[in-house]
Write an enzyme that holds these catalytic residues in place. Structure first.
Site, short mmCIF file in Angstrom:
data_model
loop_
_atom_site.label_atom_id
_atom_site.label_comp_id
_atom_site.label_asym_id
_atom_site.label_seq_id
_atom_site.Cartn_x
_atom_site.Cartn_y
_atom_site.Cartn_z
N GLY A 154 0.82 -1.20 0.00
CA GLY A 154 0.00 0.00 0.00
C GLY A 154 0.85 1.25 0.00
O GLY A 154 1.98 1.24 0.49
N SER A 155 0.32 2.33 -0.55
CA SER A 155 0.99 3.63 -0.44
C SER A 155 0.82 4.16 0.98
O SER A 155 0.08 3.60 1.79
CB SER A 155 0.40 4.62 -1.45
OG SER A 155 0.75 4.24 -2.76
N GLY A 156 1.51 5.24 1.27
CA GLY A 156 1.43 5.84 2.60
C GLY A 156 2.63 5.53 3.47
O GLY A 156 2.70 5.97 4.61
N HIS A 157 3.58 4.76 2.89
CA HIS A 157 4.78 4.39 3.65
C HIS A 157 6.04 5.00 3.04
O HIS A 157 7.15 4.52 3.28
CB HIS A 157 4.93 2.87 3.69
CG HIS A 157 3.71 2.15 4.17
ND1 HIS A 157 3.18 2.36 5.42
CD2 HIS A 157 2.91 1.24 3.57
CE1 HIS A 157 2.10 1.60 5.57
NE2 HIS A 157 1.91 0.91 4.46
N LYS B 166 5.94 -7.98 2.01
CA LYS B 166 5.70 -7.76 3.44
C LYS B 166 4.50 -8.61 3.85
O LYS B 166 3.52 -8.75 3.12
CB LYS B 166 5.41 -6.29 3.72
CG LYS B 166 6.57 -5.36 3.36
CD LYS B 166 6.46 -3.97 3.97
CE LYS B 166 5.18 -3.23 3.64
NZ LYS B 166 4.93 -3.04 2.20
N ASP C 253 -1.30 -8.45 0.52
CA ASP C 253 -0.05 -8.46 -0.25
C ASP C 253 0.34 -9.89 -0.61
O ASP C 253 0.72 -10.18 -1.75
CB ASP C 253 1.10 -7.84 0.57
CG ASP C 253 0.94 -6.33 0.75
OD1 ASP C 253 -0.13 -5.80 0.39
OD2 ASP C 253 1.88 -5.70 1.25
N HIS D 228 0.07 0.66 9.72
CA HIS D 228 -1.21 1.21 9.29
C HIS D 228 -2.02 1.70 10.48
O HIS D 228 -3.22 1.92 10.38
CB HIS D 228 -2.03 0.14 8.55
CG HIS D 228 -1.24 -0.60 7.53
ND1 HIS D 228 -0.60 -1.78 7.79
CD2 HIS D 228 -0.98 -0.29 6.24
CE1 HIS D 228 0.03 -2.18 6.69
NE2 HIS D 228 -0.18 -1.30 5.75
#
Lengths: 330, 330
Positions: B53-56, B104, B109, B218
């Site tokens: 996911g994006s945001g990392h 991960k 995922d 998250h």
């Protein structure tokens, strides 16, 4: 106040201890709280130093190393370092051919660097000083006479440091630093305030639907308080005054620097960069180099700043030259 | 919600557009939202890809380039990428000798990378996958069966990427990635929640005097909600469970990685690093390498994580090997 600190009083000392441990290959930390390049002084090389209040990390300590600063003087948070620090740093990097002081335009910094330069001169060290004052937001502020020194300082330290590494002389370096100052303009904005640890509460109040355009790096007031806007509108609100101020013109090549203020994650900075690139492209200004990240911060403030530097072949060559510091490396 | 974005829906697309513009010398961005090393595919080189996911950010897109990843697949914020992305990335980096997927450990995922690996296999591309699951905070969570993959992933991508650059074969790289996983442990903590743009409000509520020890990237719950403590106490609360888990022992050499979660400024990370160094020193564990900065983030969450990787000469050599990506470079 929620911070990863022990006490406000110990914050800077403990940060410097952490830096010394993490970057022992690059720097040493000496009394009275100065960060010195590990191999300083280097005979025949002009020393380049800077300094200012802490809370703007990685500036300046993270820029000490090959091809950038020879030493940095961190004051207490948002507080000018004392002349003793600048004097000690000047002596620590004195290779016999003079020392350049890169000073951000804040009243305390100016005064203390001037005292240190006088003391260094009395001790037989030639010092030249260049004042960075690139913030177009306001002319005078509580903390300054004239414009504030902000993101342009990062670029000046890289470029001047590269020339110093090639053994340029003191007068040449001072002129080069002034050339950067003459060609660089910045402006910042805040979504939230920062919180100075010793104060324990936000520096300023700001509504959930408000932002501060033109904020200073200590949370000083900017040009105006506005309703929250989109990233594109914010980018425009920063970029246009910067472009119009120098002014940057069609055909110019620039270094475009999108900087996070400490509490803003990288994902958002790329959204700003995208719009900045479109604005510049629309005006026929070419981004020849860029820098995106948090390099001059305001503690935990959420927000960003934009800096544009007009480039020529000399500045590009010096920007591209090797650098090895904690925060910039290539 | 205060963020430098236009709309939640456009955030990732616009971020990728910004990255493509800022780093055109390193990467290209292709449909369906994959970040590919500019010179991929390279014949005879195993492709190494990751995603999530994006945001990392900067993980994973900021790690695409020489000596690290060949491609990254960013999903929507905190949402697994789809198999089409992994398949497209696998094809884009296929130099004829196989592709390694570094995954991960999150249920989505795992599932989507498995589907992509099957599809790639059907298309004649050999794929091996290694799952990173280094978070010692909790065994199972809402998002995982088994431990979450966190900071160890950054180190695995660097080390495996270095070996791939020297044309190690697929089986060797998979074994190397597993070796990193077997020797790395992490834990994080949050002072504040993050805010997912599409949600528009904090992921979890947390009191002004509280912190979450063992938080996931998250905002997943951790081991316990505690009263706010000092940086030294927090560092101890993270480091000791990490050390005891592997366990790391007297005489071990480690890479010590202090990571910011997105809303925490660098000055605080060095305070944590200082205490971590003292804790390790007290146990006879030597920090041979370190990394301090925000490399695997949780949007605007304030907090940090600690990762320790037990090193040997091979891992040190690969860590030190050249890397040139947007976020890591030496």
């Amino acid at each position: 106040m929620k911070k990863l600190i022990n006490t406000p009083e110990r914050l800077v000392d403990e940060e410097l201890a952490g830096m010394a441990l993490a970057h022992a290959d690059l720097i040493r930390v000496e009394e009275p709280n100065i960060i010195v390049r590990r191999d300083a002084p280097r005979k025949g090389k002009v020393g380049v130093i800077s300094g200012g209040g802490s809370g703007h990390e990685p500036m300046h300590g993270g820029f000490v190393g090959l091809g950038m600063l020879d030493a940095a003087c961190p004051g207490a948070v948002f507080t000018s370092p004392v002349p003793d620090q600048m004097l000690a740093a000047t002596k620590a990097v004195n290779g016999g051919v003079g020392v350049l002081h890169i000073v951000k335009n804040y009243t305390g910094d100016i005064m203390n660097f001037e005292i240190a330069a006088e003391l260094a001169g009395a001790a037989g060290i030639e010092v030249k000083s260049v004042v960075m004052a690139d913030d177009v937001a306001v002319k005078d502020s509580l903390w300054t006479a004239g414009r504030r020194g902000v993101g342009g300082t990062v670029l000046a330290e890289k470029i001047v440091g590269a020339a110093a590494e090639k053994n340029a002389d003191l007068a040449t370096l001072a002129a080069l630093c002034q050339k950067v100052q003459d060609n660089v303009r910045s402006m910042g904005m805040a979504l939230t305030s920062c919180t100075v640890p010793a104060a324990g509460k936000p520096t300023f109040e700001i509504g959930d639907d408000e932002m501060e355009i033109g904020v200073g790096i200590h949370g000083e007031p900017g040009r105006e308080r506005r309703k929250l806007a989109t990233a594109d509108e914010i980018t425009e609100a920063l970029a246009v005054p910067i472009i119009d101020d120098l002014p940057f013109k069609r055909g110019d090549r620039v270094l475009a620097f999108v900087n996070g203020l400490g509490g803003t994650p990288l994902i958002e900075l790329y959204v700003v960069y995208r719009k900045l690139a479109a604005i510049l492209d629309g005006r026929g200004i070419t981004i020849a180099r860029n820098l995106v990240g948090s390099y001059i911060t305001s503690l935990d403030m959420a927000g960003c700043s934009i800096t544009l530097l007009r480039l020529d072949d000399e500045l590009i060559r010096l920007w591209d030259a090797p650098v090895h510091t904690a925060a910039l490396r290539w």
